[in-house]
Write a protein that holds these residues in place. Structure first.
Motif, PDB file in Angstrom:
ATOM      1  N   LEU A  64      31.850  39.174  36.282  1.00 44.50           N
ATOM      2  CA  LEU A  64      32.912  40.180  36.288  1.00 44.50           C
ATOM      3  C   LEU A  64      32.519  41.334  37.200  1.00 44.50           C
ATOM      4  O   LEU A  64      31.463  41.940  37.031  1.00 44.50           O
TER       5      LEU A  64
ATOM      6  N   GLY B 217      47.085  41.273  37.193  1.00 46.37           N
ATOM      7  CA  GLY B 217      47.563  40.403  38.254  1.00 46.37           C
ATOM      8  C   GLY B 217      47.599  38.956  37.810  1.00 46.37           C
ATOM      9  O   GLY B 217      47.078  38.583  36.760  1.00 46.37           O
TER      10      GLY B 217
ATOM     11  N   ASP C 240      45.457  36.120  42.545  1.00 49.99           N
ATOM     12  CA  ASP C 240      44.811  37.426  42.615  1.00 49.99           C
ATOM     13  C   ASP C 240      44.811  38.067  41.228  1.00 49.99           C
ATOM     14  O   ASP C 240      45.481  39.071  40.996  1.00 49.99           O
ATOM     15  N   PRO C 241      44.056  37.471  40.281  1.00 52.93           N
ATOM     16  CA  PRO C 241      44.104  37.935  38.890  1.00 52.93           C
ATOM     17  C   PRO C 241      43.260  39.191  38.664  1.00 52.93           C
ATOM     18  O   PRO C 241      42.237  39.164  37.983  1.00 52.93           O
ATOM     19  N   ILE C 242      43.688  40.303  39.232  1.00 50.87           N
ATOM     20  CA  ILE C 242      42.956  41.559  39.085  1.00 50.87           C
ATOM     21  C   ILE C 242      43.612  42.387  37.981  1.00 50.87           C
ATOM     22  O   ILE C 242      44.819  42.634  38.017  1.00 50.87           O
TER      23      ILE C 242
ATOM     24  N   GLN D 185      44.089  45.934  36.425  1.00 49.24           N
ATOM     25  CA  GLN D 185      43.987  47.302  36.946  1.00 49.24           C
ATOM     26  C   GLN D 185      44.421  48.287  35.869  1.00 49.24           C
ATOM     27  O   GLN D 185      45.498  48.152  35.288  1.00 49.24           O
TER      28      GLN D 185
ATOM     29  N   TYR E 201      47.412  34.635  39.194  1.00 49.54           N
ATOM     30  CA  TYR E 201      46.798  33.764  40.197  1.00 49.54           C
ATOM     31  C   TYR E 201      47.636  33.767  41.473  1.00 49.54           C
ATOM     32  O   TYR E 201      48.856  33.753  41.404  1.00 49.54           O
TER      33      TYR E 201
ATOM     34  N   GLN F 231      39.371  48.575  38.343  1.00 46.84           N
ATOM     35  CA  GLN F 231      39.813  47.226  38.691  1.00 46.84           C
ATOM     36  C   GLN F 231      38.776  46.218  38.201  1.00 46.84           C
ATOM     37  O   GLN F 231      37.586  46.355  38.474  1.00 46.84           O
ATOM     38  N   GLU F 232      39.241  45.204  37.484  1.00 48.82           N
ATOM     39  CA  GLU F 232      38.373  44.145  36.969  1.00 48.82           C
ATOM     40  C   GLU F 232      38.774  42.822  37.619  1.00 48.82           C
ATOM     41  O   GLU F 232      39.951  42.476  37.647  1.00 48.82           O
ATOM     42  N   ARG F 233      37.770  42.111  38.104  1.00 45.83           N
ATOM     43  CA  ARG F 233      38.060  40.817  38.719  1.00 45.83           C
ATOM     44  C   ARG F 233      36.934  39.839  38.424  1.00 45.83           C
ATOM     45  O   ARG F 233      35.759  40.165  38.585  1.00 45.83           O
ATOM     46  N   LYS F 234      37.304  38.611  38.000  1.00 44.24           N
ATOM     47  CA  LYS F 234      36.319  37.567  37.736  1.00 44.24           C
ATOM     48  C   LYS F 234      35.960  36.850  39.033  1.00 44.24           C
ATOM     49  O   LYS F 234      36.808  36.647  39.893  1.00 44.24           O
ATOM     50  N   THR F 235      34.694  36.456  39.137  1.00 45.12           N
ATOM     51  CA  THR F 235      34.233  35.678  40.280  1.00 45.12           C
ATOM     52  C   THR F 235      34.333  34.192  39.957  1.00 45.12           C
ATOM     53  O   THR F 235      34.658  33.806  38.830  1.00 45.12           O
TER      54      THR F 235
END
Length: 249
Positions: free
Chosen positions: A192, A161, A165-167, A169, A163, A183-187
């Protein structure tokens, strides 16, 4: 003889008076000396009393500052304890939240060390004999250990994804037939969050829909070919016959 005796007596009396006088003078002198010592002692006592009073005042001030410091420390301790309780409550709410979801959840810190997993994630890795240790096992290590479970014949699908929503998948198939969506997403603090979702039923439903659609298209194509007046045969890219109509023979 009588005169000599009188003179001797007078001398004796004179010496006696002089001796008494000397004794009295000495006593007077001694009396003044004691008075001087007493005055000096009084003066020293007065100075000592002033020093005691000053030191007592300083001691009281120190005790007052110490009491204020203790009060501040107690207030800070209570605030720290309150913050710790609040932090523990926040962590417990987070644990409850990740336990309430049906997916496997893992949290990695800024150094990509595993710091938290829910029971579903732990059960999955334990089931497949993948060992890990909170605070030590990295995201790269757990990913590498999981590769033996992947069916590499099935093509993996990856989508990243953008910005805001930079997920990232990734969808892949395990050797036991299970389909996983990772699904990986940074906080905001560069940690992570990784969520593993079992989408096997979705993939099976997609396959059923695909096969049904292909069967319907094949029937439609066959009906179309049979209604043609010419003989027709369809050959695919590999030069293999796919279908034909009755007039072809």
């Amino acid at each position: 003889m009588a005169g000599d005796d009188e003179l001797e007596r007078l001398r004796y009396e004179n010496e006696k008076l002089q001796k008494i006088n000397r004794v009295l003078m000495r006593r007077v002198e001694m009396g003044w000396g004691n008075h001087s010592d007493a005055y000096q002692s009084f003066e020293d006592a007065a100075m000592l009393a002033d020093k005691v009073k000053e030191r007592t005042y300083r001691l009281q001030q120190t005790l007052h500052r110490l009491e204020e410091s203790n009060q501040q420390l107690e207030l800070a301790r209570r605030e720290t304890e309150k913050s710790q309780i609040q932090a523990e409550q926040d962590r417990q709410r987070l644990r409850d939240a990740i336990e309430s979801i049906s997916d496997a959840f893992a949290l990695f810190d800024a150094d990509r060390k595993m710091v938290m997993v829910n029971s579903r994630c732990a059960e999955f890795w334990q089931q497949h004999k993948i060992t890990y240790e909170l605070g030590k096992t990295s995201f790269q290590e757990i990913t590498a250990a999981s590769l033996v479970l992947v069916d590499h014949k099935a093509k993996a699908q990856k989508k990243v994804g953008v910005y805001p929503d930079p997920i990232a998948q990734t969808i892949f198939k395990l050797r036991d037939g299970t389909w996983i969506q990772m699904q990986e997403r940074k906080t905001n603090d560069n940690c992570l969050v990784v969520v593993y979702t079992d989408i096997t039923n979705i993939k099976l439903a997609e396959e059923v829909r695909y096969e049904t659609a292909m069967a319907e298209q094949a029937e439609l194509l066959k009906a179309t070919l049979e209604n043609m007046s010419q003989g027709v045969v369809l050959i695919n890219a590999q030069r293999q016959i796919e279908t034909w109509n009755q007039r072809f023979f």
